[in-house]
Design an enzyme around this catalytic site. Sequence first.
Site, PDB file in Angstrom:
ATOM      1  CB  CYS A 115     -19.637  48.627  11.807  1.00 39.33           C
ATOM      2  SG  CYS A 115     -21.550  49.790  11.049  1.00 39.33           S
ATOM      3  CG  HIS A 205     -20.735  52.106  15.725  1.00 37.07           C
ATOM      4  ND1 HIS A 205     -19.091  52.803  15.304  1.00 37.07           N
ATOM      5  CD2 HIS A 205     -21.246  52.208  14.370  1.00 37.07           C
ATOM      6  CE1 HIS A 205     -19.805  52.281  13.907  1.00 37.07           C
ATOM      7  NE2 HIS A 205     -20.879  51.906  13.547  1.00 37.07           N
ATOM      8  CD  GLU A 207     -17.278  53.031  18.097  1.00 33.72           C
ATOM      9  OE1 GLU A 207     -17.775  53.192  16.689  1.00 33.72           O
ATOM     10  OE2 GLU A 207     -17.115  52.098  18.121  1.00 33.72           O
TER      11      GLU A 207
END
Length: 227
Positions: A115, A205, A207
């Site tokens: 990001c 993202h 994660e």
Amino acid sequence: MDYLKKDLKKLCDSFDHSLIYETGSEKYYIDKEFKDIFEKLNVLLFPVTSLTNLEEVVNICNGLIVIGSAIDINPKNYDEQPIAEIHKMTEEIDTLDFAIIKAFNNVNKPILGICRGIQAINVCFGGSLYQDIPYHKLSKEERHNVKFEKESFLYNCYNTEQMLINSLHHQAIKEVAKGFNVVAKSDDGIIEAIENKNIIAVQWHPEYMNDIKFFEYFTLKICNKDH
């Protein structure tokens, strides 16, 4: 001090290493999503909150992760003036980002950007950003399509030419830094990933998608190489 340094070095030799840092409400921390993922991968993470002893930090780490943040990069770093839609900016974080990225790159150690991380990497090496693209700031649950270039890190990781990703950003790469290849784009043409040798960066993202495969591929295929 010598004992602690020896212990830390031993631990660093035993695992793949990454650095993660983020600011928000005057805090530096590691998100739980990263903690959970890298615990499963047996990778030690620790935050870098200053430039103190940066050379030693680089020496003991196998790689760097530059993660996301709600803080925008100051447009002066790519020779533009801020527009009205720009979010909070912090010179301290820009300076920290760029110095750490350059330090790892100077010794050819792997770097992963996520990001804001892709934006920091691009600007650090001479690229620029679109200061505001509000139609890419979605909720965590929403997804849009992205297409990968063949033989890229992403294509090799997922063994597919496209996939659905999240989108939580209001800025994006405009002019790509010299030496970097665009390896993923959204259907509307926004650059979603770039790479240059052992530097990999994505705009989304992984994660938040609990995408362990993505991080495992980075640690195994990139961090385990001889540099």
